[in-house]
Design a protein around this motif. Structure first.
Motif, PDB file in Angstrom:
ATOM      1  N   ILE A 177     -62.719 -18.883  65.319  1.00 50.01           N
ATOM      2  CA  ILE A 177     -62.750 -17.578  66.036  1.00 50.01           C
ATOM      3  C   ILE A 177     -63.458 -16.288  65.437  1.00 50.01           C
ATOM      4  CG2 ILE A 177     -60.181 -18.055  66.539  1.00 50.01           C
ATOM      5  CD1 ILE A 177     -59.073 -16.624  64.374  1.00 50.01           C
ATOM      6  N   SER A 178     -64.597 -16.490  64.763  1.00 47.50           N
ATOM      7  CA  SER A 178     -65.351 -15.799  63.888  1.00 47.50           C
ATOM      8  C   SER A 178     -66.591 -15.467  64.628  1.00 47.50           C
ATOM      9  CB  SER A 178     -65.670 -16.249  62.695  1.00 47.50           C
ATOM     10  OG  SER A 178     -64.581 -16.343  61.769  1.00 47.50           O
ATOM     11  N   ASN A 179     -66.374 -15.028  65.947  1.00 46.67           N
ATOM     12  CA  ASN A 179     -67.724 -14.478  66.637  1.00 46.67           C
ATOM     13  C   ASN A 179     -67.962 -13.027  66.266  1.00 46.67           C
ATOM     14  OD1 ASN A 179     -69.786 -14.517  68.229  1.00 46.67           O
ATOM     15  ND2 ASN A 179     -68.753 -14.726  70.143  1.00 46.67           N
ATOM     16  N   THR A 180     -68.553 -12.753  65.126  1.00 43.92           N
ATOM     17  CA  THR A 180     -68.549 -11.203  64.775  1.00 43.92           C
ATOM     18  C   THR A 180     -69.946 -10.891  63.771  1.00 43.92           C
ATOM     19  OG1 THR A 180     -67.596  -9.447  63.697  1.00 43.92           O
ATOM     20  CG2 THR A 180     -67.024 -11.667  62.842  1.00 43.92           C
ATOM     21  N   ASN A 181     -70.512  -9.851  63.565  1.00 41.25           N
ATOM     22  CA  ASN A 181     -71.428  -9.686  62.604  1.00 41.25           C
ATOM     23  C   ASN A 181     -70.915  -8.418  61.780  1.00 41.25           C
ATOM     24  OD1 ASN A 181     -71.562  -7.317  64.266  1.00 41.25           O
ATOM     25  ND2 ASN A 181     -73.730  -7.007  64.424  1.00 41.25           N
ATOM     26  N   LEU A 182     -69.560  -8.256  61.703  1.00 42.62           N
ATOM     27  CA  LEU A 182     -68.919  -7.216  60.896  1.00 42.62           C
ATOM     28  C   LEU A 182     -69.398  -6.998  59.456  1.00 42.62           C
ATOM     29  CD1 LEU A 182     -65.374  -7.034  62.244  1.00 42.62           C
ATOM     30  CD2 LEU A 182     -66.966  -5.303  62.479  1.00 42.62           C
ATOM     31  N   ARG A 197     -54.660   1.792  59.297  1.00 42.55           N
ATOM     32  CA  ARG A 197     -55.297   0.478  59.795  1.00 42.55           C
ATOM     33  C   ARG A 197     -54.545  -0.081  61.077  1.00 42.55           C
ATOM     34  NH1 ARG A 197     -57.238  -4.015  55.722  1.00 42.55           N
ATOM     35  NH2 ARG A 197     -55.065  -3.947  55.103  1.00 42.55           N
ATOM     36  N   ALA A 198     -53.011  -0.206  60.817  1.00 40.85           N
ATOM     37  CA  ALA A 198     -52.116  -0.809  61.596  1.00 40.85           C
ATOM     38  C   ALA A 198     -52.163   0.006  62.804  1.00 40.85           C
ATOM     39  CB  ALA A 198     -50.872  -1.084  61.105  1.00 40.85           C
ATOM     40  N   GLU A 199     -52.294   1.409  62.717  1.00 43.56           N
ATOM     41  CA  GLU A 199     -52.258   2.271  64.016  1.00 43.56           C
ATOM     42  C   GLU A 199     -53.451   2.158  64.880  1.00 43.56           C
ATOM     43  OE1 GLU A 199     -51.782   6.101  62.200  1.00 43.56           O
ATOM     44  OE2 GLU A 199     -49.566   5.897  61.899  1.00 43.56           O
ATOM     45  N   LEU A 200     -54.432   2.107  64.325  1.00 44.44           N
ATOM     46  CA  LEU A 200     -55.980   2.014  64.865  1.00 44.44           C
ATOM     47  C   LEU A 200     -55.876   0.637  65.519  1.00 44.44           C
ATOM     48  CD1 LEU A 200     -58.614   2.918  65.647  1.00 44.44           C
ATOM     49  CD2 LEU A 200     -59.348   2.262  63.408  1.00 44.44           C
ATOM     50  N   VAL A 201     -55.235  -0.467  64.789  1.00 46.07           N
ATOM     51  CA  VAL A 201     -55.608  -1.966  65.481  1.00 46.07           C
ATOM     52  C   VAL A 201     -54.679  -1.723  66.830  1.00 46.07           C
ATOM     53  CG1 VAL A 201     -54.828  -4.335  65.356  1.00 46.07           C
ATOM     54  CG2 VAL A 201     -56.023  -3.262  63.635  1.00 46.07           C
ATOM     55  N   GLU A 202     -53.450  -1.066  66.786  1.00 49.44           N
ATOM     56  CA  GLU A 202     -52.792  -1.170  68.068  1.00 49.44           C
ATOM     57  C   GLU A 202     -53.220  -0.454  69.320  1.00 49.44           C
ATOM     58  OE1 GLU A 202     -50.300  -2.919  68.121  1.00 49.44           O
ATOM     59  OE2 GLU A 202     -49.904  -2.447  70.044  1.00 49.44           O
ATOM     60  N   ARG A 218     -65.482   2.683  56.938  1.00 50.72           N
ATOM     61  CA  ARG A 218     -64.897   1.634  56.495  1.00 50.72           C
ATOM     62  C   ARG A 218     -63.525   1.195  57.210  1.00 50.72           C
ATOM     63  NH1 ARG A 218     -64.914  -0.452  51.372  1.00 50.72           N
ATOM     64  NH2 ARG A 218     -63.859  -2.408  51.507  1.00 50.72           N
ATOM     65  N   LEU A 219     -62.714   2.391  57.583  1.00 50.03           N
ATOM     66  CA  LEU A 219     -61.531   2.095  58.367  1.00 50.03           C
ATOM     67  C   LEU A 219     -61.680   1.333  59.623  1.00 50.03           C
ATOM     68  CD1 LEU A 219     -58.632   2.339  58.638  1.00 50.03           C
ATOM     69  CD2 LEU A 219     -58.845   4.817  59.795  1.00 50.03           C
ATOM     70  N   SER A 220     -62.591   1.800  60.509  1.00 54.14           N
ATOM     71  CA  SER A 220     -63.079   0.854  61.611  1.00 54.14           C
ATOM     72  C   SER A 220     -63.424  -0.442  61.457  1.00 54.14           C
ATOM     73  CB  SER A 220     -64.139   1.638  62.388  1.00 54.14           C
ATOM     74  OG  SER A 220     -65.388   1.640  61.813  1.00 54.14           O
ATOM     75  N   ILE A 221     -64.058  -0.664  60.302  1.00 52.11           N
ATOM     76  CA  ILE A 221     -64.675  -2.047  59.899  1.00 52.11           C
ATOM     77  C   ILE A 221     -63.441  -3.051  59.649  1.00 52.11           C
ATOM     78  CG2 ILE A 221     -65.956  -3.573  58.355  1.00 52.11           C
ATOM     79  CD1 ILE A 221     -67.901  -1.349  58.468  1.00 52.11           C
ATOM     80  N   GLU A 222     -62.518  -2.343  58.742  1.00 50.90           N
ATOM     81  CA  GLU A 222     -61.388  -3.057  58.448  1.00 50.90           C
ATOM     82  C   GLU A 222     -60.232  -3.415  59.590  1.00 50.90           C
ATOM     83  OE1 GLU A 222     -60.755  -4.409  55.455  1.00 50.90           O
ATOM     84  OE2 GLU A 222     -62.497  -3.654  54.775  1.00 50.90           O
ATOM     85  N   ALA A 223     -60.103  -2.183  60.431  1.00 60.78           N
ATOM     86  CA  ALA A 223     -59.582  -2.669  61.756  1.00 60.78           C
ATOM     87  C   ALA A 223     -60.048  -3.650  62.661  1.00 60.78           C
ATOM     88  CB  ALA A 223     -59.110  -1.104  62.486  1.00 60.78           C
ATOM     89  N   ALA A 224     -61.357  -3.289  62.796  1.00 62.10           N
ATOM     90  CA  ALA A 224     -62.124  -4.465  63.763  1.00 62.10           C
ATOM     91  C   ALA A 224     -62.090  -6.059  63.446  1.00 62.10           C
ATOM     92  CB  ALA A 224     -63.677  -4.010  63.876  1.00 62.10           C
ATOM     93  N   LEU A 269     -64.648  -8.524  74.849  1.00 68.35           N
ATOM     94  CA  LEU A 269     -65.563  -8.304  73.654  1.00 68.35           C
ATOM     95  C   LEU A 269     -65.373  -6.767  73.075  1.00 68.35           C
ATOM     96  CD1 LEU A 269     -68.475  -9.084  72.537  1.00 68.35           C
ATOM     97  CD2 LEU A 269     -69.507  -7.520  74.276  1.00 68.35           C
ATOM     98  N   LEU A 270     -65.213  -6.811  71.857  1.00 66.40           N
ATOM     99  CA  LEU A 270     -65.060  -5.366  71.134  1.00 66.40           C
ATOM    100  C   LEU A 270     -66.529  -5.122  70.274  1.00 66.40           C
ATOM    101  CD1 LEU A 270     -63.486  -2.822  69.878  1.00 66.40           C
ATOM    102  CD2 LEU A 270     -62.639  -4.728  68.258  1.00 66.40           C
TER     103      LEU A 270
END
Length: 857
Positions: free
Chosen positions: A171-176, A190-195, A215-221, A269-270
């Motif tokens: 499930i690791s289709n990412t280049n983060l 992070r939890a709020e952003l993920v939701e 950094r917050l966006s990368i962690e949430a993504a 896709l995200l």
């Protein structure tokens, strides 16, 4: 229990049959049952011989355990060898651990991990966990870290042997990006952003520079990777200034070839678009993209809201005070106390401000830092809305700036002229830098150094650019920057035509943002001549590195800005623009531009420029027509190109002219004469060391040999071409060489080898967006499927290829080798089956056909 299961440290082996449903349909129930029974017999015999104990079997899957990891690996190898003659291929996963042994068997995470690893593989592939790999001395391939279902942390997976398989089914289709530093705090955010991202399809993180949006966006993504089947991808936009490049940059990241919206389609896709504020004008196009792609989600970081339909804002708050203190102490290595807490409060608990302060603790104590900040931040103690946070960060950067000596301050401002960083040489030449004055900037985190390049965080760069704009030498520094990169492009031009290609292509790619900035400077200051002189030498770099659409925009802008008067630079821009138009199949525009380039060069008496224009006109005119008289007219242009190149004494151009003349001669069926031209072109290119085109000429000469039935000579030359192209990373010519080796193997009915080369060539064609080679390889894969008894697959591939080939190259549709494949396929099925397949082919995109051709289904 009837079997004695080993305890303590054990190695699990999980197996599963690949494509069992397909095999059932292909073999029939009775034959499949026999094959399955034989597979079970073989595995039990082989595993038992190595001391394995059968724990469980369900359907076509086995679960075995070994007391010795090496024995388990040996059993897996022996199993693949024993099953090779039969129709069944199995995937296997091995993991070593210390599971709990109960009366009912093994219990624990180790069991689930082994099963998940096995499920990620493909038929014939043996996957190992890191724990099992530790017991082996070598012979494994590191496949990296992957996320597996139900496991929070990424898992390192290794493959036994070096055989190439499709990507793992994880499930690791990412280049983060994976930041090196720890992520401190922000758990609630992070939890709020993920939701929010789950519930909404366009989410913007807003806030000032340095607030930690990226950094917050990368962690949430990263938490959402497993929820988007088509992947989660990061696209950094900080270096861009042109909004028209945003969607192109997204497309390049995703590998889109036929339009971004069509490529995304209904994929789940995200996309994380990082630092959008300076190209926010693209916002309406992003909103439209979200609307036409129903499963696309965008997560955007920007200092400015997009202000488009569907946007949901998430303002990034400061760190909580305990989190800010923890961040300061982790970065500085100091213990927390009330002073550090007060310091963080004065910094508004903004992550970048806290990190900048921590960087100064090598020379200042926290109380000293606090005293210095107080002079600048007292005014901001009142309301702390978004503007105040920006001012706070500005004051923090200004404080670091004012700690510099005056020469360092001047250098800091001047360094902001660079986009995407710079080398030490460029900094020395353009802004009068030296290592003694650069080092303090690096030490104070105002500059960063990575892989020999110096660069600034975007927020700091913005502050520095303001200082440069306010200085007396802004225009002079801008001109020096533009002229230095103009000189670099001019220097690179000669190396791009010879043995220096690999080094200079990479150097220009590293400096691409600086080259863009330089072009903008020339245009913005009305220096059309400078823009033309810079754009002209860059076209070959843009072409070889796949920046064709962007290149055509720059070249057109240069042509529009410059006076329509003959010049060497204008002839070069006309030629590059025409060549690239032809690359994108816009033949009418290409011909007009190339004719203009040819005429311009002849008027100037620039024989070499006239020769290269004529050489390409020869090929384009011949490809655009189908009758012999028109092709002979094109041939005359090619002969003139050769004569002009010889007169100019330009071997680079002569190599092109001879090669293209050979191609047109081959179209006329004069193979002996064509081979002579190709041979001479190869000789010229060997003489000047043009490695890329040596590989191309080798493939062309080999093609001629193959057409005469000289398979051994053809194979030798294709192999040499592949070796040269691989050494310099020239994927285009690797493709041609491997395709040639595949045709040799096809001619000799070595189907497995032919298939391997054809699939790799097709994979490269997809990656490079080269449609005609892709169709050609699909045809050969259809022929291979037919020869190896897979009629259903052959029918589907041949029908798709037969539809797409005439659309791309009508003259190629008459090629006898392709017609023979179609005829053999049609003869092997009834007319109704072929008609259905043809209808399916018309409804199948070329990418879909290629994906099927590369699949194992």
């Amino acid at each position: 229990m009837p079997r004695q299961l080993p305890s303590a440290t054990v190695t699990f082996v999980f197996t599963d049959v690949e494509g069992s449903t397909r095999l059932l349909h292909e073999l029939g129930a009775e034959a499949y049952a026999e094959a399955l029974a034989e597979h079970r017999r073989v595995l039990r015999k082989v595993f038992g011989a190595e001391g394995g104990v059968e724990v469980d079997t369900q359907g076509d899957a086995f679960f075995y355990v070994f007391a010795d990891a090496r024995a388990g690996v040996a059993a897996a190898v022996a199993a693949n060898v024993a099953l090779e003659p039969g129709p069944i291929r199995i995937r296997m996963g091995l993991h070593t651990g210390e599971p709990l042994l109960t009366g009912e068997g093994y219990v624990g995470e180790d069991v689930h991990l082994g099963a998940r690893i096995a499920g990620a593989g493909h038929g014939g592939q043996v996957l190992l966990s890191a724990a099992t790999r530790e017991f082996l001395d070598g012979g494994v391939t590191d496949l990296g870290e992957h996320r597996l279902k139900d496991f929070v942390d990424p898992v390192a997976i290794f493959q036994l042997g070096e055989e190439r398989f499709p990507p793992l089914k994880t499930i690791s289709n990412t280049n983060l990006p994976r930041p090196a530093s720890s992520f401190v705090g922000r758990q609630q955010e992070r939890a709020e952003l993920v939701e929010l991202v789950r519930e909404h399809r366009l989410v913007t993180l807003s806030g000032p520079g340095g607030s930690g949006k990226t950094r917050l966006s990368i962690e949430a993504a990263s938490e959402l990777v497993g929820e988007f089947k088509a992947g989660v991808f990061w696209i950094g936009l900080a270096a861009l200034r042109d909004p028209t490049l945003v969607l192109e940059t997204v497309g390049q990241t995703l590998g889109a070839k036929d339009g971004l919206a069509d490529h995304i389609g209904e994929r789940e896709l995200l996309l994380l678009l990082d630092n959008l504020e300076q190209v926010v004008e693209v916002a309406p196009e992003l909103a439209s993209l979200v609307e036409v792609c129903p499963n696309l989600h965008l997560l955007v970081t920007s200092r400015e809201l997009l202000r488009v339909r569907g946007e949901v804002e998430y303002p990034v708050p400061p760190l909580a005070e305990p989190e800010a203190v923890t961040l300061f102490c982790e970065r500085s290595g100091l213990d927390p106390d009330e002073t550090t807490a007060e310091l963080c409060r004065r910094l508004d608990n903004l992550p970048l401000a806290v990190e900048l302060a921590a960087a100064r603790t090598g020379v200042l104590t926290p109380p000293q830092i606090l005293d210095r900040l107080a002079q600048r931040l007292d005014l901001l103690k009142g309301g702390r809305d978004a503007e105040a946070r920006q001012h706070t960060l500005r004051a923090t950067i200004e404080w670091s700036y004012e700690l510099l000596a005056e020469p360092e301050q001047r250098l800091f401002a001047r360094l902001s002229v660079f986009a995407g960083g710079c080398t030490l040489d460029a900094a020395e030449e353009i802004v009068d830098a030296d290592i003694d004055r650069l080092q303090p900037l690096v030490d104070k985190s105002l500059m960063r150094r990575t892989d020999g390049r110096f660069w600034m965080l975007e927020t700091i760069g913005e502050f520095a650019r303001e200082r440069l704009a306010a200085s007396d030498d802004a225009d002079a520094i801008g001109r020096r920057h533009a002229e230095w990169f103009l000189a670099l492009a001019a220097e690179a031009e000669a190396f791009l035509k010879g043995a220096g290609q690999p080094v200079w292509l990479q150097r220009l790619e590293d400096e691409h943002d600086n080259l863009r900035t330089s072009l903008d400077w020339f245009f913005d200051h009305g220096d059309a001549d400078g823009a033309v002189r810079l754009a002209g030498p860059l076209w070959l770099f843009w072409y070889m590195h796949g920046h064709v659409t962007e290149a055509r925009r720059w070249l057109r802008r240069a042509l529009d800005a410059a006076p329509d008067e003959p010049s060497e630079a204008r002839a070069k821009v006309l030629y590059g623009a025409g060549y690239l138009a032809a690359e994108q199949n816009e033949q009418e525009e290409a011909l007009a531009l190339l004719e203009a380039s040819f005429a311009c060069a002849k008027e100037l008496g620039d024989t070499a420029a006239a020769a290269i224009g004529a050489a390409v006109l020869c090929s384009i005119r011949a490809e655009a027509c189908s009758n012999t008289s028109d092709r002979r007219a094109a041939l005359a242009v090619g002969e003139e190109a050769v004569a002009l190149a010889r007169a100019a004494g330009d071997d680079f151009v002569l190599g092109i002219a001879l090669n293209n003349l050979g191609g047109v001669t081959a179209m006329l069926g004069e193979n002996e004469r064509a081979a002579a031209y190709f041979e001479e072109s190869l000789e010229v290119r060997r003489r000047i060391g043009d490695l890329s085109r040596i590989a191309l000429s080798l493939s062309n000469v080999a093609d001629m040999a193959l057409s005469e039935g000289k398979t051994e000579r053809a194979a030798t030359m294709f192999a040499e071409a592949a070796e040269i192209a691989t050494a310099i990373g020239d994927k285009r010519h690797i493709l041609f060489a491997l395709a040639g080796l595949g045709r040799v193997a096809y001619r000799e009915e070595r189907w497995e080898v032919a298939g391997t080369h054809a699939r790799e060539s097709l994979r490269l064609a997809q990656e490079l967006g080269m449609k005609l080679p892709a169709v050609e390889e699909i045809f050969y894969l259809a022929g291979i499927a037919m020869a190896t008894g897979d009629t259903a697959r052959a029918v589907r591939l041949a029908a798709a290829a037969a539809f797409h080939l005439p659309l791309l190259a009508p003259q190629a549709a008459d090629d006898r080798s392709y017609q023979e494949i179609v005829e053999s396929v049609k003869a092997a099925c009834d007319p109704e089956t072929w008609e259905r397949a043809s209808a399916d082919g018309r409804a199948t995109t070329l990418d879909e056909a290629a994906d099927y051709a590369l699949s194992s289904a």
